[in-house]
Design a protein around this motif. Structure first.
Motif, PDB file in Angstrom:
ATOM      1  N   ILE A 217       0.840  -1.193   0.000  1.00  0.00           N
ATOM      2  CA  ILE A 217       0.000   0.000   0.000  1.00  0.00           C
ATOM      3  C   ILE A 217       0.880   1.250   0.000  1.00  0.00           C
ATOM      4  O   ILE A 217       1.711   1.435   0.897  1.00  0.00           O
ATOM      5  CB  ILE A 217      -0.928   0.021   1.242  1.00  0.00           C
ATOM      6  N   ALA A 218       0.699   2.088  -1.017  1.00  0.00           N
ATOM      7  CA  ALA A 218       1.374   3.384  -1.059  1.00  0.00           C
ATOM      8  C   ALA A 218       0.424   4.409  -0.444  1.00  0.00           C
ATOM      9  O   ALA A 218      -0.647   4.677  -0.996  1.00  0.00           O
ATOM     10  CB  ALA A 218       1.730   3.756  -2.490  1.00  0.00           C
ATOM     11  N   ILE A 219       0.806   4.932   0.718  1.00  0.00           N
ATOM     12  CA  ILE A 219      -0.016   5.935   1.390  1.00  0.00           C
ATOM     13  C   ILE A 219       0.154   7.261   0.652  1.00  0.00           C
ATOM     14  O   ILE A 219       1.251   7.792   0.551  1.00  0.00           O
ATOM     15  CB  ILE A 219       0.375   6.080   2.870  1.00  0.00           C
ATOM     16  N   ARG A 220      -0.962   7.767   0.156  1.00  0.00           N
ATOM     17  CA  ARG A 220      -0.941   8.937  -0.728  1.00  0.00           C
ATOM     18  C   ARG A 220      -1.286  10.215   0.038  1.00  0.00           C
ATOM     19  O   ARG A 220      -2.255  10.267   0.791  1.00  0.00           O
ATOM     20  CB  ARG A 220      -1.939   8.730  -1.862  1.00  0.00           C
ATOM     21  N   GLU A 221      -0.480  11.225  -0.201  1.00  0.00           N
ATOM     22  CA  GLU A 221      -0.788  12.567   0.296  1.00  0.00           C
ATOM     23  C   GLU A 221      -0.357  13.546  -0.784  1.00  0.00           C
ATOM     24  O   GLU A 221       0.812  13.939  -0.875  1.00  0.00           O
ATOM     25  CB  GLU A 221      -0.056  12.826   1.610  1.00  0.00           C
ATOM     26  N   GLY A 222      -1.302  13.882  -1.658  1.00  0.00           N
ATOM     27  CA  GLY A 222      -1.004  14.781  -2.756  1.00  0.00           C
ATOM     28  C   GLY A 222      -1.649  16.134  -2.551  1.00  0.00           C
ATOM     29  O   GLY A 222      -2.028  16.495  -1.436  1.00  0.00           O
ATOM     30  N   SER A 223      -1.797  16.884  -3.644  1.00  0.00           N
ATOM     31  CA  SER A 223      -2.421  18.207  -3.548  1.00  0.00           C
ATOM     32  C   SER A 223      -3.938  18.109  -3.447  1.00  0.00           C
ATOM     33  O   SER A 223      -4.580  19.000  -2.901  1.00  0.00           O
ATOM     34  CB  SER A 223      -2.032  19.056  -4.761  1.00  0.00           C
ATOM     35  N   ALA A 224      -4.524  17.036  -3.961  1.00  0.00           N
ATOM     36  CA  ALA A 224      -5.982  16.881  -3.903  1.00  0.00           C
ATOM     37  C   ALA A 224      -6.376  15.693  -3.035  1.00  0.00           C
ATOM     38  O   ALA A 224      -7.199  15.818  -2.133  1.00  0.00           O
ATOM     39  CB  ALA A 224      -6.558  16.725  -5.300  1.00  0.00           C
ATOM     40  N   ALA A 225      -5.792  14.523  -3.284  1.00  0.00           N
ATOM     41  CA  ALA A 225      -6.151  13.308  -2.547  1.00  0.00           C
ATOM     42  C   ALA A 225      -5.227  13.152  -1.344  1.00  0.00           C
ATOM     43  O   ALA A 225      -4.002  13.100  -1.490  1.00  0.00           O
ATOM     44  CB  ALA A 225      -6.053  12.091  -3.456  1.00  0.00           C
TER      45      ALA A 225
END
Length: 544
Positions: A217-225
Motif C-alpha cells: 500500500i502506497a499511502i498517498r498525500e497529494g495536492s488533492a487526494a
C-alpha cells in the motif's frame, strides 16, 4: 578520481541502529563506512527519500524541473507513471519524459502506461497499444507496468488486460494497481491477477484487505487526494508493506515539501522511526528493483543529511555522489526544454455552453476536498428562457468538458462545492485524457476561461469581473517548460485568485483536474457526457 568523505550520525535502517561514522565516496560510489567517535552535534546520514507513485506531469513541470524542486526536500528518486502525457501524445510523450529526465542528476523510474486511453468513454489524444507496452517493457529504463486502472477488466480476466500483465511478468517487472474501494471477493480477484500495489485506498479496512492479499500500500498525500490520516496506523503492524507517495502534486506544494513532510508527520504521530524510514527509503527500492543507494559499501552514493530525526530538515542531498541540493536550495541547473503538444480545437462561442432544460432537478457531481471520489447528489438549478443555469446561492455551478483534440460541442453538467461567487476557472490538466475542464457561474465567463486556454494551447485560467489570469502549459497542454520555481509562484497567484472568487477548496485547480477522471466513482463528466463510475455508463443530467 573524485573522492570525498562525509561524517555524521549514520542511520542503519536494516539493523535499526544509529552510530557515528565517516562515509567515503569515490566516483559516485560508497567505498567505506568507518565508525568514528560519538558526536551528537553531527547531522544524521540517511538514504534519500522516494516517491513511490507520482505523475510528474501533475506538477505542471517537465521531469528536469520537477527534479530541481524535489531534491531540496531530500527526494532522490520517483516511481513515475507517464500516462498523462501518453494520453495526449502517445509513445512520443513517454519518450519525451524519459529523455527529459536523463538530462539531470535524478533517478526517475518510469512505468509503461497500462490504460491509454483510460476508458472508451472519453476522447484522448494518444494510445498505448499492447505492442507499445511490449516495446517499453523491453527497455531497461522502464521499470514496471503502471497502474492498471481497468479493474473491471482485471477481475473479469479481459484478454487484453491479461496480456499486458503477462508481458510485465515475462520481463520480471511489477504491476501497479488502481482499485479505489475494492474489497472482499473483488479485491481477491484483482490481486490474484498479478497486481502488486495500490495507492487508491481511502479506508484502513480496504487497505487491510489488500495487504492480506499481498499487495503493498502506497499511502498517498497529494495536492488533492489525502489519505495519510486514514492509513498511517497500518505502519504499526505492516511496516514491510507500506510506501509513501504523492500521486499528484502541484508546483506550489512541491516547492514547499515532498515525501519529507510525510516522514515528519508519521514520526510526530508516534510511529517507529525505522519503520517510517523503511517506507520512505527502502520498500520502494526493493519492490521496484531500483538502483538507488541504501548506504551500503558498493552502493551508489544516494543519501541525505538531516538536522534531526524529528523535523527531518534536509541540509544536503547527494545523488551518485553529486551534491544536488543544500540548505533548501537546488543545485541542479535548468536545462533547455523542448515543446511537444497535441491541441486541435478552435475557440468556442458562448452559446455552445448552453444546456436546454428538461426540468430543474438534476444530478450533481459533489466535489469533496481532499478526495477523488465524487458522490452523486441531487438538487435544483435555475431555468431561464428554457436553458439550465448555475445556482450560485446553492453552490450548484455549471461544469463543462471541452474536447481539445477536435471541434465538437462541449459536454455540460453541474457540480457542487467549488463555491465560486463569480466568474469561472478552467484547466487543460484534466485526468486522464486532458480535455479542457471549466467550472463557472455563467456561460460567458466559462467561455472566456476556456478560450484563454485554447489561445495558448494549454494551461490553467481564472476569469472574474475585474481580471483574468492564465498560467500557460505548452508542453502537452499540461506542463510548463519554464523554471519550476517561477511556475510555482504563478500557480500560487492563480490559486489565490480562484479562492478570492469564492472557492473554499484547498486546491481548486487540482480538484478540478479530477472531475473528468471516469475510473474514480461515482459521478464524473467526460467530453462525451455525464458518467456513472459505479455502473460504468452514461447518465442523463436531468432527473426523471
Amino acid at each position: 578520481m573524485s573522492v570525498f568523505r562525509i561524517s555524521g550520525q549514520f542511520v542503519d535502517i536494516p539493523h535499526q541502529t544509529i552510530f557515528c561514522a565517516e562515509v567515503q565516496i569515490e566516483n559516485g560510489v560508497i567505498v567505506s563506512i568507518q565508525k568514528i567517535r560519538e558526536d551528537k552535534t553531527l547531522p544524521f546520514i540517511l538514504p534519500g527519500f522516494i516517491d513511490a507513485h507520482v505523475h510528474i506531469e501533475s506538477s505542471m513541470l517537465v521531469p528536469s524541473e520537477f527534479a530541481r524542486l524535489a531534491v531540496p526536500h531530500g527526494t532522490v528518486a520517483t516511481v513515475s507513471d507517464p500516462h498523462e502525457i501518453a494520453n495526449v501524445c502517445g509513445m512520443a510523450g513517454v519518450n519525451y519524459m524519459v529523455d527529459n529526465g536523463k538530462q539531470v542528476p535524478f533517478k526517475f523510474y518510469f512505468g509503461a502506461p497500462s490504460c491509454v486511453p483510460a476508458t472508451p468513454f472519453e476522447t484522448a489524444g494518444g494510445e498505448i497499444t499492447v505492442q507499445d507496452i511490449h516495446d517499453l517493457l523491453e527497455r531497461k529504463e522502464i521499470s514496471y507496468l503502471a497502474e492498471m486502472m481497468n479493474w473491471p477488466g482485471t477481475v473479469n480476466r479481459d484478454p487484453i488486460v491479461m496480456e499486458k500483465i503477462a508481458l510485465a511478468q515475462k520481463y520480471g517487472k511489477p504491476v501497479d494497481g488502481h482499485a479505489p474501494g475494492l474489497k472482499g471477493e473483488l479485491a481477491t480477484k484483482y490481486a490474484s491477477a498479478g497486481i502488486t500495489t495500490d495507492h487508491e485506498c481511502f479506508t484502513k479496512e480496504e487497505a487491510l484487505d489488500k495487504i492480506h492479499l499481498g499487495m503493498k500500500i502506497a499511502i498517498r498525500e497529494g495536492s488533492a487526494a489525502k489519505n495519510f490520516e486514514a492509513l498511517i496506523d497500518l505502519m504499526d503492524d505492516y511496516p514491510d508493506m507500506i510506501m509513501f507517495c504523492s500521486d499528484d502534486k502541484h508546483p506550489d506544494n512541491l516547492a514547499v515539501s515532498h515525501i519529507n513532510e510525510l516522514v515528519k508527520r508519521a514520526v510526530a504521530k508516534g510511529k517507529y522511526v525505522f519503520d517510517v524510514l523503511k517506507a520512505a527509503c527502502v520498500n520502494p527500492v526493493q519492490h521496484y528493483s531500483m538502483e538507488v543507494g541504501q548506504l551500503k559499501v558498493g552502493d551508489p552514493a544516494d543519501f541525505i543529511l538531516v538536522e534531526d530525526l524529528k523535523d527531518f530538515t534536509v541540509i544536503q542531498t547527494f545523488i551518485d555522489g553529486k551534491k544536488v541540493a543544500e540548505n533548501g536550495k537546488t543545485l541542479i541547473e535548468k536545462v533547455p526544454n523542448k515543446i511537444i503538444n497535441n491541441f486541435n480545437t478552435s475557440k468556442k462561442r458562448v452559446e455552445e455552453f448552453g444546456l436546454s432544460a428538461n426540468g430543474n432537478k438534476v444530478r450533481i457531481i459533489e466535489a469533496l476536498d481532499g478526495q477523488l471520489i465524487t458522490p452523486e447528489v441531487h438538487g435544483e438549478i435555475i431555468v431561464h428562457d428554457g436553458y439550465a443555469q448555475s445556482n450560485p446561492k446553492s453552490d450548484i455551478l455549471k461544469i463543462t468538458v471541452v474536447n481539445r483534440y477536435q471541434d465538437v460541442k462541449p459536454a455540460v453538467a453541474f457540480i457542487k462545492n467549488f463555491g465560486l461567487k463569480e466568474g469561472a476557472i478552467a484547466s487543460s490538466v484534466g485526468h486522464d485524457s486532458h480535455n479542457i475542464i471549466a467550472v463557472g457561474v455563467d456561460d460567458a465567463s466559462i467561455c472566456k476561461a476556456v478560450n484563454l486556454l485554447i489561445e495558448r494551447k494549454g494551461g490553467v485560467s481564472a476569469v472574474s469581473r475585474e481580471e483574468e489570469m492564465v498560467l500557460a502549459l505548452p508542453v502537452g497542454g499540461i506542463m510548463s517548460n519554464e523554471d519550476g520555481y517561477q511556475v510555482a509562484e504563478e500557480y500560487t497567484r492563480i490559486d489565490q485568485m480562484a479562492k478570492k472568487m469564492g472557492s473554499k477548496l484547498q486546491s481548486p485547480f487540482m480538484t478540478l483536474s479530477f472531475m473528468a477522471l471516469l475510473v474514480i466513482p461515482d459521478l464524473k463528466l467526460s467530453d462525451k457526457g455525464l458518467f456513472d463510475g459505479q455502473k460504468f455508463e452514461f447518465v442523463d443530467v436531468f432527473l426523471p
